[in-house]
Motif scaffolding. Structure first.
Motif, PDB file in Angstrom:
ATOM      1  N   PRO A  10       0.745  -1.224  -0.084  1.00 47.70           N
ATOM      2  CA  PRO A  10       0.008  -0.027  -0.091  1.00 47.70           C
ATOM      3  C   PRO A  10       0.929   1.156   0.055  1.00 47.70           C
ATOM      4  CG  PRO A  10      -0.843  -1.774   1.673  1.00 47.70           C
ATOM      5  CD  PRO A  10       0.490  -1.929   1.036  1.00 47.70           C
ATOM      6  N   PHE A  11       0.223   2.385  -0.322  1.00 46.50           N
ATOM      7  CA  PHE A  11       0.741   3.635  -0.466  1.00 46.50           C
ATOM      8  C   PHE A  11       1.820   4.008  -1.578  1.00 46.50           C
ATOM      9  CE2 PHE A  11      -0.539   2.387   4.214  1.00 46.50           C
ATOM     10  CZ  PHE A  11      -1.451   3.195   4.036  1.00 46.50           C
ATOM     11  N   GLY A  12       2.340   2.971  -2.359  1.00 48.49           N
ATOM     12  CA  GLY A  12       2.871   3.058  -3.528  1.00 48.49           C
ATOM     13  C   GLY A  12       4.378   3.025  -3.117  1.00 48.49           C
ATOM     14  N   PHE A  13       4.708   2.322  -2.073  1.00 44.17           N
ATOM     15  CA  PHE A  13       6.160   2.294  -1.854  1.00 44.17           C
ATOM     16  C   PHE A  13       6.504   0.821  -2.190  1.00 44.17           C
ATOM     17  CE2 PHE A  13       5.082   5.295   1.208  1.00 44.17           C
ATOM     18  CZ  PHE A  13       6.145   6.486   0.879  1.00 44.17           C
ATOM     19  N   GLY A  14       5.933   0.001  -3.127  1.00 46.11           N
ATOM     20  CA  GLY A  14       6.700  -1.164  -3.624  1.00 46.11           C
ATOM     21  C   GLY A  14       7.656  -1.099  -4.607  1.00 46.11           C
ATOM     22  N   LEU A  15       8.635  -2.136  -4.631  1.00 45.30           N
ATOM     23  CA  LEU A  15       9.699  -1.826  -5.575  1.00 45.30           C
ATOM     24  C   LEU A  15       9.462  -2.205  -6.846  1.00 45.30           C
ATOM     25  CD1 LEU A  15      12.110  -4.142  -3.411  1.00 45.30           C
ATOM     26  CD2 LEU A  15      12.044  -1.607  -3.764  1.00 45.30           C
TER      27      LEU A  15
ATOM     28  N   TYR B 141      14.841  18.148  -4.456  1.00 43.01           N
ATOM     29  CA  TYR B 141      13.357  18.461  -4.808  1.00 43.01           C
ATOM     30  C   TYR B 141      12.718  18.972  -3.487  1.00 43.01           C
ATOM     31  CZ  TYR B 141       8.338  17.520  -5.558  1.00 43.01           C
ATOM     32  OH  TYR B 141       7.070  17.693  -5.499  1.00 43.01           O
ATOM     33  N   GLU B 142      12.205  20.133  -3.573  1.00 46.20           N
ATOM     34  CA  GLU B 142      11.583  20.942  -2.606  1.00 46.20           C
ATOM     35  C   GLU B 142      10.018  21.085  -2.596  1.00 46.20           C
ATOM     36  OE1 GLU B 142      13.717  24.301  -2.116  1.00 46.20           O
ATOM     37  OE2 GLU B 142      15.535  23.386  -0.989  1.00 46.20           O
ATOM     38  N   GLY B 143       9.471  20.323  -3.556  1.00 48.94           N
ATOM     39  CA  GLY B 143       7.865  20.654  -4.021  1.00 48.94           C
ATOM     40  C   GLY B 143       7.027  19.827  -2.917  1.00 48.94           C
ATOM     41  N   GLY B 144       5.876  19.495  -3.428  1.00 48.42           N
ATOM     42  CA  GLY B 144       4.939  18.736  -2.691  1.00 48.42           C
ATOM     43  C   GLY B 144       5.397  17.661  -2.010  1.00 48.42           C
ATOM     44  N   PRO B 145       4.322  16.887  -1.765  1.00 54.49           N
ATOM     45  CA  PRO B 145       4.898  15.277  -0.863  1.00 54.49           C
ATOM     46  C   PRO B 145       5.081  14.316  -1.987  1.00 54.49           C
ATOM     47  CG  PRO B 145       2.342  15.755  -0.987  1.00 54.49           C
ATOM     48  CD  PRO B 145       3.045  16.945  -1.313  1.00 54.49           C
TER      49      PRO B 145
ATOM     50  N   LEU C  59      -5.546  12.445  -6.171  1.00 52.04           N
ATOM     51  CA  LEU C  59      -6.159  11.110  -5.108  1.00 52.04           C
ATOM     52  C   LEU C  59      -4.736  10.941  -4.218  1.00 52.04           C
ATOM     53  CD1 LEU C  59      -7.348   8.971  -8.025  1.00 52.04           C
ATOM     54  CD2 LEU C  59      -8.665   9.740  -5.948  1.00 52.04           C
ATOM     55  N   VAL C  60      -3.698  11.252  -4.826  1.00 52.89           N
ATOM     56  CA  VAL C  60      -2.244  10.479  -4.158  1.00 52.89           C
ATOM     57  C   VAL C  60      -1.754  11.564  -2.815  1.00 52.89           C
ATOM     58  CG1 VAL C  60       0.023   9.814  -4.331  1.00 52.89           C
ATOM     59  CG2 VAL C  60      -1.784   8.940  -5.857  1.00 52.89           C
ATOM     60  N   ASP C  61      -1.925  12.629  -3.246  1.00 52.57           N
ATOM     61  CA  ASP C  61      -1.284  13.730  -2.322  1.00 52.57           C
ATOM     62  C   ASP C  61      -2.000  13.635  -0.905  1.00 52.57           C
ATOM     63  OD1 ASP C  61       0.609  14.576  -4.194  1.00 52.57           O
ATOM     64  OD2 ASP C  61      -0.406  16.647  -4.591  1.00 52.57           O
ATOM     65  N   PRO C  62      -3.084  13.464  -0.774  1.00 46.45           N
ATOM     66  CA  PRO C  62      -3.413  13.320   0.805  1.00 46.45           C
ATOM     67  C   PRO C  62      -2.788  12.494   1.531  1.00 46.45           C
ATOM     68  CG  PRO C  62      -5.305  13.569  -0.498  1.00 46.45           C
ATOM     69  CD  PRO C  62      -4.190  13.601  -1.684  1.00 46.45           C
ATOM     70  N   VAL C  63      -2.427  11.067   1.062  1.00 47.43           N
ATOM     71  CA  VAL C  63      -1.773   9.994   1.612  1.00 47.43           C
ATOM     72  C   VAL C  63      -0.204  10.495   1.781  1.00 47.43           C
ATOM     73  CG1 VAL C  63      -1.252   7.635   1.609  1.00 47.43           C
ATOM     74  CG2 VAL C  63      -3.350   8.281   0.877  1.00 47.43           C
ATOM     75  N   ALA C  64       0.346  11.099   0.890  1.00 46.12           N
ATOM     76  CA  ALA C  64       1.546  11.363   0.876  1.00 46.12           C
ATOM     77  C   ALA C  64       1.811  12.438   1.712  1.00 46.12           C
ATOM     78  CB  ALA C  64       2.293  11.775  -0.631  1.00 46.12           C
ATOM     79  N   GLU C  65       0.871  13.289   1.887  1.00 46.26           N
ATOM     80  CA  GLU C  65       1.378  14.478   2.930  1.00 46.26           C
ATOM     81  C   GLU C  65       1.369  13.923   4.239  1.00 46.26           C
ATOM     82  OE1 GLU C  65      -2.003  16.944   2.089  1.00 46.26           O
ATOM     83  OE2 GLU C  65      -1.101  18.044   0.528  1.00 46.26           O
ATOM     84  N   ARG C  66       0.489  12.878   4.648  1.00 46.98           N
ATOM     85  CA  ARG C  66       0.572  12.289   5.935  1.00 46.98           C
ATOM     86  C   ARG C  66       2.034  11.768   6.026  1.00 46.98           C
ATOM     87  NH1 ARG C  66      -2.752  13.127   9.980  1.00 46.98           N
ATOM     88  NH2 ARG C  66      -2.529  10.910  10.741  1.00 46.98           N
ATOM     89  N   VAL C  67       2.457  11.037   5.301  1.00 51.30           N
ATOM     90  CA  VAL C  67       3.994  10.574   5.249  1.00 51.30           C
ATOM     91  C   VAL C  67       4.881  11.464   5.419  1.00 51.30           C
ATOM     92  CG1 VAL C  67       5.606   9.192   4.219  1.00 51.30           C
ATOM     93  CG2 VAL C  67       3.066   8.585   3.878  1.00 51.30           C
ATOM     94  N   GLY C  68       4.885  12.588   4.514  1.00 50.81           N
ATOM     95  CA  GLY C  68       5.909  13.751   4.679  1.00 50.81           C
ATOM     96  C   GLY C  68       5.898  14.366   5.977  1.00 50.81           C
ATOM     97  N   ALA C  69       4.622  14.583   6.671  1.00 52.63           N
ATOM     98  CA  ALA C  69       4.445  15.290   7.954  1.00 52.63           C
ATOM     99  C   ALA C  69       5.236  14.262   8.951  1.00 52.63           C
ATOM    100  CB  ALA C  69       3.175  15.458   8.161  1.00 52.63           C
ATOM    101  N   ALA C  70       4.966  13.137   8.833  1.00 52.76           N
ATOM    102  CA  ALA C  70       5.367  12.067   9.879  1.00 52.76           C
ATOM    103  C   ALA C  70       6.842  12.311   9.913  1.00 52.76           C
ATOM    104  CB  ALA C  70       4.655  10.709   9.743  1.00 52.76           C
TER     105      ALA C  70
ATOM    106  N   ALA D 241      -7.584   9.324   3.684  1.00 56.87           N
ATOM    107  CA  ALA D 241      -6.295   9.484   3.878  1.00 56.87           C
ATOM    108  C   ALA D 241      -5.797  10.191   5.261  1.00 56.87           C
ATOM    109  CB  ALA D 241      -5.577  10.293   2.665  1.00 56.87           C
ATOM    110  N   ARG D 242      -6.785  11.118   5.794  1.00 55.73           N
ATOM    111  CA  ARG D 242      -6.620  11.827   6.954  1.00 55.73           C
ATOM    112  C   ARG D 242      -6.638  10.866   7.894  1.00 55.73           C
ATOM    113  NH1 ARG D 242      -6.247  17.193   6.053  1.00 55.73           N
ATOM    114  NH2 ARG D 242      -7.475  17.827   3.992  1.00 55.73           N
ATOM    115  N   GLY D 243      -7.115   9.788   7.991  1.00 54.14           N
ATOM    116  CA  GLY D 243      -7.054   8.852   9.213  1.00 54.14           C
ATOM    117  C   GLY D 243      -5.899   7.782   9.091  1.00 54.14           C
ATOM    118  N   ILE D 244      -5.057   7.997   8.071  1.00 59.66           N
ATOM    119  CA  ILE D 244      -4.016   7.125   8.042  1.00 59.66           C
ATOM    120  C   ILE D 244      -2.918   7.472   9.333  1.00 59.66           C
ATOM    121  CG2 ILE D 244      -1.675   6.616   6.747  1.00 59.66           C
ATOM    122  CD1 ILE D 244      -3.420   6.931   4.339  1.00 59.66           C
ATOM    123  N   LYS D 245      -2.533   6.497   9.798  1.00 51.54           N
ATOM    124  CA  LYS D 245      -1.807   6.515  11.293  1.00 51.54           C
ATOM    125  C   LYS D 245      -0.258   6.108  10.854  1.00 51.54           C
ATOM    126  CE  LYS D 245      -2.287   3.457  14.201  1.00 51.54           C
ATOM    127  NZ  LYS D 245      -3.082   2.796  15.414  1.00 51.54           N
ATOM    128  N   VAL D 246       0.747   6.866  11.261  1.00 47.95           N
ATOM    129  CA  VAL D 246       2.066   6.568  10.822  1.00 47.95           C
ATOM    130  C   VAL D 246       2.693   6.020  12.337  1.00 47.95           C
ATOM    131  CG1 VAL D 246       4.492   7.469  10.357  1.00 47.95           C
ATOM    132  CG2 VAL D 246       2.350   8.182   9.337  1.00 47.95           C
TER     133      VAL D 246
END
Length: 480
Positions: A5-10, A83-87, A165-176, A289-294
């Protein structure tokens, strides 16, 4: 494609360069020696991310390099780390998706520009599909234009929707990633945190780019996952993928194209004439996505042991269940709301298309069952959606929704069925999908009086029915 999940597969492994690749690997110390301070493995052979033979998320970007390309490769590497853009590094995602498309599909099918004949065939199929749908739904045509896309054009047209679609999930990861260190240490560790965020954006971009690139070789239109990925009111088919889809079905290509055009045109009608639907679906994704826990404890361990010469540690950690949805009533409700909404969209399209195609296409039943099985077995669209967003759709809900819409048609007619899209609160719920007969035969709520009062409050005048009534009474008085 990874199931993580979350696009981190190889990503898929790249082939070695034979003897030359082995020679270069020996010279570089297997990707971990002084000759390669970045620890990315043997870049020219794309041997691995941190060692030869390992999967390399940079391989899709660099490919097989010769010595003259090293300057450009390290320039790209520098751009990635700075890179200094979004998540998500969407520039990288787009580049990798285009390169994945250019490599072709596993069966050897290459992407190609759409010719005039193919474009005309798509336009005629969508035009005929819209005519047939007029008898099957009360919603008017939603296609202001029709396009025939190559796979590369599909990538370009759908990336904005994937970003949403993806940015909300990625933002949670970046914030963590930025919150795992104590506040007093964050200033000192600023460069490290920035590098980690850049790497996170790059890894998201890499996986998303590969997933979207692979999906571009398999989708047949712009609405394969039940979401409007393309521009509004633009019906689209991919001729190369339509041909590939129908290759082994023993069904004439014209019928395959027309059936898929019916599905695309039906989706367009729904999203064009139910104005709240798109925001409802994308909002449900965002709410989930906002309910994803790190797992911050695990992430703290990663940060504390992070070695810039071994950035694959971060990728490994990201694959070990660090990001999980919270097991809360709110999160469960968000997931149920999204799954139900998607099932209702797909079920409505399935029922409407079947009603339009059954009397006219001898292959309607076979094509319907083929598409249902494609979804039920976790087709490419569902797998990609689950990989990038972390959601696993339940195909059984699609069949339940289709049966419910068909029953509604029998009980209330086309207008009564389609009228439920007037407001999200009128739609069936997950419980209703479990008991479709109960919903179908439930006493229908009459919203006419409510609509009348709202109209009067908004316009400051009587509604048209009342005006007609008063006119009729006046005419009667004159007659008397």
């Amino acid at each position: 494609m990874s199931d993580t999940p979350f696009g981190f597969g190889l990503p898929p492994e790249e082939p070695e360069d034979g003897d030359e690749g082995k020679k270069k690997d020996q010279q570089s110390g297997g990707g971990q020696g002084p000759a390669n301070p970045f620890g990315f493995g043997d870049l020219p052979g794309a041997g691995g991310f941190g060692g030869p033979g390992a999967d390399n998320p940079l391989a899709a970007m660099f490919g097989s390099l010769n010595p003259t390309d090293l300057g450009a490769a390290f320039q790209q590497l520098g751009q990635m780390l700075s890179y200094e853009g979004g998540p998500v590094n969407w520039d990288m995602a787009k580049q990798i998706a285009r390169q994945t498309v250019a490599q072709g599909t596993p069966d050897g099918t290459k992407d190609a520009s759409v010719g005039p004949a193919e474009r005309k065939a798509v336009e005629e199929a969508v035009r005929l599909a819209d005519l047939w749908l007029d008898d099957a739904t009360s919603l008017p045509s939603g296609s202001a234009s029709t396009v025939a896309w190559s796979r590369a054009e599909w990538v370009e047209a759908t990336l904005p929707a994937w970003q949403e679609l993806v940015d909300p999930v990625a933002e949670r990861v970046g914030a963590a990633m930025g919150d795992v260190l104590p506040e007093e240490m964050q200033a000192m560790a600023g460069p490290l945190i920035g590098m980690m965020r850049s790497m996170g954006g790059a890894m998201f971009g890499t996986q998303i780019g590969q997933a979207v690139g692979v999906l571009a070789g398999e989708v047949v239109g712009s609405t394969d996952i039940g979401l409007p990925l393309g521009p509004a009111r633009k019906a689209a088919l991919l001729p190369a993928n339509v041909e590939r889809f129908g290759k082994d079905l023993s069904v004439p290509q014209e019928e395959v194209r027309l059936y898929l055009a019916l599905r695309e045109a039906a989706h367009q009608r729904l999203f064009a004439h139910v104005p709240w639907l798109r925001s409802h679906l994308f909002g449900a994704v965002d709410g989930y996505a906002r309910g994803i826990k790190v797992d911050t404890a695990k992430l703290e361990d990663v940060v504390g042991q992070f070695d810039p010469q071994n950035p694959e540690q971060l990728q490994d950690a990201l694959q070990q269940g660090m990001f999980q949805p919270e097991d809360t009533p709110e999160q469960k409700a968000a997931l149920a709301r999204l799954e139900t909404a998607l099932a209702l969209v797909e079920g409505w399209v399935d029922a409407v298309v079947h009603a339009a195609a059954k009397p006219r296409l001898s292959s309607a039943d076979a094509l319907r069952e083929t598409l249902r099985r494609r979804r039920a077995t976790g087709g490419p669209a569902e797998q990609t959606f689950a990989t990038l967003i972390g959601l696993e759709l339940r195909p059984r809900r699609l069949r339940d929704a289709s049966r419910l819409w068909a029953s509604l048609t029998d009980a209330r007619g086309v207008d009564g069925r389609d009228g439920l899209w007037a407001h999200p609160d009128m739609l069936p719920t997950a419980t209703d999908l479990d008991d479709p007969d109960g919903f179908v035969h439930r006493e229908q709520l009459d919203f006419s009086e409510l609509d009348k009062m709202l109209g009067e409050a908004a316009d400051g005048r009587d509604s048209k029915p009342d005006l007609r009534k008063k006119d009729d009474e006046a005419e009667g008085d004159d007659t008397e």
